[in-house]
Design an enzyme around this catalytic site. Sequence first.
Site, mmCIF file in Angstrom:
data_model
loop_
_atom_site.group_PDB
_atom_site.id
_atom_site.type_symbol
_atom_site.label_atom_id
_atom_site.label_comp_id
_atom_site.label_asym_id
_atom_site.label_seq_id
_atom_site.Cartn_x
_atom_site.Cartn_y
_atom_site.Cartn_z
ATOM 1 N N THR A 28 0.856 -1.155 -0.064
ATOM 2 C CA THR A 28 -0.029 0.015 -0.153
ATOM 3 C C THR A 28 0.817 1.048 0.066
ATOM 4 O O THR A 28 0.687 2.344 -0.770
ATOM 5 C CB THR A 28 -0.963 0.041 1.109
ATOM 6 O OG1 THR A 28 -1.640 -1.135 1.152
ATOM 7 C CG2 THR A 28 -1.931 1.063 1.148
ATOM 8 N N CYS A 29 1.908 1.347 0.729
ATOM 9 C CA CYS A 29 2.723 2.342 0.853
ATOM 10 C C CYS A 29 3.559 2.495 -0.593
ATOM 11 O O CYS A 29 3.544 3.766 -0.869
ATOM 12 C CB CYS A 29 3.993 2.120 1.840
ATOM 13 S SG CYS A 29 3.094 2.057 3.461
ATOM 14 N N ALA A 30 3.883 1.564 -1.098
ATOM 15 C CA ALA A 30 4.710 1.592 -2.529
ATOM 16 C C ALA A 30 3.379 2.392 -3.431
ATOM 17 O O ALA A 30 3.842 3.016 -4.330
ATOM 18 C CB ALA A 30 5.055 0.278 -2.897
#
Length: 168
Positions: free
Chosen positions: A59-61
């Site tokens: 999700t962060c990526a």
Amino acid sequence: MASITLKGNIINTSGELPKVGSQAPDFNLVKTDLSKSSLSDYKGSKVILNIFPSVDTGTCAASVRQFNQEASELDNTKVLCISRDLPFAQGRFCGSEGIESVINLSDFATGEFGRNYGLEIIDGPLAHLHSRAVVVINESGKVIYTEQVPEIVDEPNYKAALEALLDE
């Protein structure tokens, strides 16, 4: 303190995000080349703070990729992707992904940014990392939009953050 969830389990942050209309707190973070960077370096530009636990999660990526795509089309706007990842990991990720329209900043040294912005996770398996949040700041340094993502594995509301810039 804000309560958020990690896969449905409640975890807490150290405080609340800065209030809309307030002056954004300055910070001192580390760039991927190990130089220092502060909010005052971007004065006169619109700034999106894309804040997350670690670029090594899906999700962060995805948020870095999405804001990179959107940022390349915005005038006078800087996207700062902030986590407690080491600058080397941030640089490696952006290099391997061809990401060039965002600026990665690390809070690895002190965690002060997370505490000052009220988004340091204080309990659970991600304790001491940053919660997923977006803060949008106008050219004069005022906060014009915030989002504390309630479920940390969910992506932020990109559209709302970008619309806040257009409404300014």
